[in-house]
Design an enzyme around this catalytic site. Structure first.
Site, mmCIF file in Angstrom:
data_model
loop_
_atom_site.group_PDB
_atom_site.id
_atom_site.type_symbol
_atom_site.label_atom_id
_atom_site.label_comp_id
_atom_site.label_asym_id
_atom_site.label_seq_id
_atom_site.Cartn_x
_atom_site.Cartn_y
_atom_site.Cartn_z
ATOM 1 N N GLU A 165 0.797 -1.232 0.000
ATOM 2 C CA GLU A 165 0.000 0.000 0.000
ATOM 3 C C GLU A 165 0.827 1.278 0.000
ATOM 4 O O GLU A 165 0.809 2.048 0.978
ATOM 5 C CB GLU A 165 -0.953 0.000 1.205
ATOM 6 C CG GLU A 165 -1.885 -1.189 1.247
ATOM 7 C CD GLU A 165 -2.972 -1.059 2.319
ATOM 8 O OE1 GLU A 165 -2.870 -0.173 3.173
ATOM 9 O OE2 GLU A 165 -3.928 -1.846 2.273
ATOM 10 N N GLU A 374 -5.304 -8.527 0.904
ATOM 11 C CA GLU A 374 -5.928 -8.179 2.181
ATOM 12 C C GLU A 374 -7.407 -7.909 1.954
ATOM 13 O O GLU A 374 -7.788 -7.234 0.994
ATOM 14 C CB GLU A 374 -5.345 -6.904 2.812
ATOM 15 C CG GLU A 374 -4.016 -7.076 3.493
ATOM 16 C CD GLU A 374 -3.494 -5.785 4.117
ATOM 17 O OE1 GLU A 374 -4.309 -4.945 4.569
ATOM 18 O OE2 GLU A 374 -2.265 -5.626 4.141
HETATM 19 C C1 GBH Z 1 -4.488 -2.033 5.585
HETATM 20 O O1 GBH Z 1 -4.626 -0.699 5.330
HETATM 21 C C2 GBH Z 1 -3.100 -2.279 6.074
HETATM 22 O O2 GBH Z 1 -2.295 -2.881 5.081
HETATM 23 C C3 GBH Z 1 -3.034 -3.053 7.344
HETATM 24 O O3 GBH Z 1 -1.769 -2.920 7.893
HETATM 25 C C4 GBH Z 1 -4.123 -2.575 8.265
HETATM 26 O O4 GBH Z 1 -4.026 -3.144 9.524
HETATM 27 C C5 GBH Z 1 -5.437 -2.941 7.642
HETATM 28 O O5 GBH Z 1 -5.543 -2.439 6.364
HETATM 29 C C6 GBH Z 1 -6.648 -2.475 8.432
HETATM 30 O O6 GBH Z 1 -6.678 -1.086 8.532
HETATM 31 O O7 GBH Z 1 -9.899 7.640 1.963
HETATM 32 O O8 GBH Z 1 -9.027 8.847 3.868
HETATM 33 O O9 GBH Z 1 -11.108 7.656 4.062
HETATM 34 C C7 GBH Z 1 -5.905 -0.271 4.923
HETATM 35 C C8 GBH Z 1 -5.807 1.177 4.592
HETATM 36 C C9 GBH Z 1 -7.779 2.273 5.289
HETATM 37 C C10 GBH Z 1 -6.706 2.801 3.224
HETATM 38 C C11 GBH Z 1 -8.974 3.067 4.874
HETATM 39 C C12 GBH Z 1 -7.867 3.615 2.826
HETATM 40 C C13 GBH Z 1 -9.563 5.044 3.688
HETATM 41 C C14 GBH Z 1 -8.901 6.355 3.938
HETATM 42 N N1 GBH Z 1 -7.044 1.768 4.154
HETATM 43 N N2 GBH Z 1 -8.538 4.085 4.011
HETATM 44 S S1 GBH Z 1 -9.805 7.721 3.401
#
Ligand code: GBH
Length: 479
Positions: A165, A374
């Protein structure tokens, strides 16, 4: 309805990341990563939680691998900690490499395919002191580190992904400031995005040259954005901008060797073009064998103010910024669907649609294999006094999302595997230990692991290679 089977080559796994589970952050020579330092910033992480113990996986890896085997996992996706392998980002640390070597041996003894990620957000702090990913040199240092890990594990690990990511590393870390290193600087976030991809491309080239049989690639988090009204040009414009700065800003350089013109126009003046050197995009677009897609939710957006929406809660009251360095007139739209404990919407069909798009537009033309690396959910489940965790909501989430993968495959998208996030409850970044994603519960007092109902359900699905295994004749909460 026909039985929903997965063919014999489909890979079922679960995922974790080094900083989220290992603990032992100053044991056997490991030095601070940016996350160790960020955890010490007042108000950065809920409850002041940190990764010093986490799931103590550093000392419990053998039991954890046995647990994976008891669930029948075919593959385990984990990451290596750069600051453990190469403290101070210099000489190799044999003890750090020994740990991963033992882990890999244990996995192989149990017939579990090790799926290794080199970078899941934990940059050595010493490199951050020199500018972190905003500094071009970090991309070359990443190659040094990757070579050390490959020298030690390359004889046994066949699947290597460079980054997890990069969007989160660059934009949550350098623009929103909600992740380490906690900066709010649009220019640095774009430089970081570019240098992360440069590091990715350089590592793919190096590892390919070292061993052409390796399966190489990366994992991206992708968010499908849908317009509130597909006939409203302002809504479509909002989707264009967000899709550009969340998804295409990575996919196009990697698969097409260029940044999208509209994204370059949107971010003009923020310095991205200044950090792109001649030849970078050829390196970044070095062909890859595997693309990992991480999917959690989709979003509906509008170009006009939309009235109240359920705000996604912030982990702490520390003021953070937008992760999108250059969007204008973009508004979230309320979706009347169930939400997770993170406040994220539950939308399995978004995964099916996303897989179609990524296959059609990127993976298939490049001949790259597509995996879901994931997908998972946080719910506030706890171990009951009788020792059980009846997380029926997670069972439903798992089944509905695997159902979406199955349907995509049936519709012609050759998805090769699925990794649930996460194997066990762990350190959920700025949310600390307050959010639980595991199919295995962790008691942070005793470090006791308890397989949740969802873990047993996943084991049944894997054993039967089918969503229609006998144990659940009735669909559990299928949406
Ligand atoms: C993953 O990230 C990670 O790889 C992992 O480490 C983590 O524990 C897992 O997910 C759970 O969180 O557009 O500003 O509203 C996920 C990351 C989270 C990215 C939600 C996009 C929306 C941000 N994602 N996010 S926003």
């Amino acid at each position: 309805m026909a039985e929903r089977r997965f063919d014999d080559r489909f890979l079922f796994g679960a995922a974790t990341a080094a900083f989220q589970i290992e603990g032992a952050n100053h044991t056997d020579g490991r030095t601070d990563s940016i996350w160790d330092v960020f955890c010490r910033v007042e108000g950065a992480v809920i409850n002041g939680d940190d990764g010093s113990v986490a799931c103590d996986h550093y000392h419990r890896h053998d039991d954890d691998v046995a647990l994976m085997a008891s669930l029948g996992l075919q593959s385990y996706r984990f990451s290596t900690s750069w600051a453990r392998v190469q403290p101070d980002a210099r000489a190799a640390n044999p003890k750090g490499l020994d740990f991963y070597s033992r882990l890999v041996d244990e996995l192989l003894e149990r017939d579990i395919l090790p799926w290794l990620t080199l970078y899941h957000w934990d940059l050595p702090q010493t490199l951050q002191d020199d500018g972190g990913w905003a500094n071009r040199d970090t991309a070359y240092r990443f190659v040094d580190y990757a070579r050390l890990v490959h020298d030690r594990l390359g004889d046994r690990v066949r699947v290597w992904t460079t980054l997890n990511e990069p969007w989160c590393s660059a934009f949550l870390g350098y623009a929103a400031g909600v992740h380490a290193p906690g900066l709010q600087d649009a220019g640095q976030s774009l430089a970081a995005a570019h240098h992360l991809m440069l590091g990715h491309g350089l590592v793919v080239q190096q590892l390919r040259a070292a061993d052409e049989e390796l399966r190489l690639g990366l994992t991206v988090n992708l968010t499908p954005f849908r317009p509130a009204d597909p006939r409203d040009p302002a809504d479509l414009e909002a989707v264009r901008q967000l899709d550009g700065q969340a998804n295409r800003i990575f996919l196009d350089p990697i698969f097409r060797g260029r940044y999208p013109d509209d994204v370059l126009a949107d971010v003009a003046g923020l310095g991205l073009e200044d950090v792109i050197h001649d030849g970078d995009l050829e390196i970044i677009s070095t062909p890859i064998d595997v693309l990992g897609v991480n999917y959690y939710q989709d979003a509906v957006v509008s170009g006009s103010p939309t009235g109240p929406v359920t705000a996604t809660e912030a982990p702490t009251d520390r003021v953070t910024g937008s992760p999108f360095p250059a969007v204008r007139d973009v508004y979230p739209v309320e979706q009347d669907v169930p939400r997770t404990d993170m406040g994220w919407v539950i939308s399995p069909d978004g995964l099916r649609q996303l897989l179609h798009r990524i296959h059609d537009e990127y993976a298939a033309p490049a001949g790259t294999d597509l995996y879901v690396t994931e997908n998972g959910v946080a719910f506030a489940d706890r171990v009951a006094p009788d020792g059980s965790v009846d997380d029926g909501d997670r069972v439903a989430y798992l089944r509905s999302h695997l159902g979406a993968v199955h349907r995509a495959i049936a519709e012609g998208v050759p998805v090769k595997g699925y990794f649930y996030w996460s194997l066990m409850d762990n350190f959920e970044w700025a949310w600390g230990y307050a959010k639980r994603f595991g199919i295995v519960a962790v008691d942070y007092e005793t470090q006791r692991r308890t397989v949740k109902a969802s873990g047993w359900e996943y084991a049944n699905i894997i054993a039967a290679r089918s969503l229609d295994h006998a144990e659940t004749a009735v669909e559990v909460g299928q949406r």
